[in-house]
Design a protein around this motif. Sequence first.
Motif, PDB file in Angstrom:
ATOM      1  N   ARG A  14      -7.503   2.063  -6.060  1.00 54.60           N
ATOM      2  CA  ARG A  14      -7.748   0.814  -5.336  1.00 54.60           C
ATOM      3  C   ARG A  14      -8.860  -0.033  -5.964  1.00 54.60           C
ATOM      4  O   ARG A  14      -8.899  -1.228  -5.763  1.00 54.60           O
ATOM      5  CB  ARG A  14      -8.104   1.107  -3.873  1.00 54.60           C
ATOM      6  N   LEU A  21       0.810  -1.223   0.000  1.00 59.08           N
ATOM      7  CA  LEU A  21       0.000   0.000   0.000  1.00 59.08           C
ATOM      8  C   LEU A  21       0.841   1.269   0.000  1.00 59.08           C
ATOM      9  O   LEU A  21       0.311   2.363  -0.168  1.00 59.08           O
ATOM     10  CB  LEU A  21      -0.933   0.001   1.225  1.00 59.08           C
ATOM     11  N   SER A  22       2.146   1.131   0.202  1.00 56.96           N
ATOM     12  CA  SER A  22       3.037   2.294   0.254  1.00 56.96           C
ATOM     13  C   SER A  22       4.466   1.848  -0.027  1.00 56.96           C
ATOM     14  O   SER A  22       4.829   0.708   0.235  1.00 56.96           O
ATOM     15  CB  SER A  22       2.959   2.925   1.653  1.00 56.96           C
ATOM     16  N   LYS A  37      -2.550  -6.549   0.488  1.00 56.92           N
ATOM     17  CA  LYS A  37      -3.307  -5.807  -0.531  1.00 56.92           C
ATOM     18  C   LYS A  37      -4.776  -5.693  -0.147  1.00 56.92           C
ATOM     19  O   LYS A  37      -5.318  -6.583   0.509  1.00 56.92           O
ATOM     20  CB  LYS A  37      -3.252  -6.539  -1.877  1.00 56.92           C
TER      21      LYS A  37
END
Length: 285
Positions: free
Chosen positions: A174, A91-92, A198
Amino acid sequence: MTVKILADSASDLSKTHYNEYDIEMVSLTVHLEEKDYEDGQTISPKKVYDAMREGKAPKTSQVSPQTFKSVFTSYAESNQPLLYLAFSSELSGTYQTAKMMEQEVKEDYPDAPIHVVDTKCASIGYGLVVLEAAKMAKAGKTVEDIQEDAKRRAANMEHIFTVDDLEYLYRGGRVSKTAAFVGTLLKIKPILHVEAGKLVPLEKIRGSKKLFGRMLEIMEERGGNFENQTIGISHGDDLERAEQLAEMIRNKFGVKNIEIEMVGSAIGAHAGPGTIALFFLNKSF
């Protein structure tokens, strides 16, 4: 020497948690109306949610390499063990940046007791992993023991959540535009979870009344003994619904400890106002 726990602002822990458990924190950046803010420091989640309600689109970026280099260098110099538990690498880019800086610092300090772990978790699910690690550190546990527990806890942390408007997740890349459009049109409320770090859609519920009941069913299917564990709930500026969910959980499972926090600015910029997220350890823990 006591192990120091480092987290980033995507753990959505409050300043009270950081102070009480002596946790160090580094911030992701939130870009809003051409200004940069430090998540958890110089901007409130409420400001981000209000801006989103007005149609503004905040952006986020990972913790800077310079920040990690500075923190890691200071611990390398003092030779104090440091364990950085990172926001999900799916996510980052924050975890990857931390690993790069760890390697760079270890070129100058090869024996530096710096450890970096990808939790594959987010929000209070990630925060609960950090809190337990900090409690173990305070109790004088070794970095190896803390790291082992954190990895196991993170691997078994369930994230079950819903968003009020799929448009925000679409903007953040997303979900697809079609899914966002159809979901909004039909008043479908998605239930999502986190799989290997995820965001993955789980189910679609028509109308919000059935939503919490279904979230509790999923909790029962996946979870073990809830009475002695801390359950996490985070919300996108909707404390009333978060407390409603907490009450349902207490009544159904006899849970004593529930941590309720607002989804912070960095994650909230993607999930949007009205998000409700539930976190617990599954049967495998």
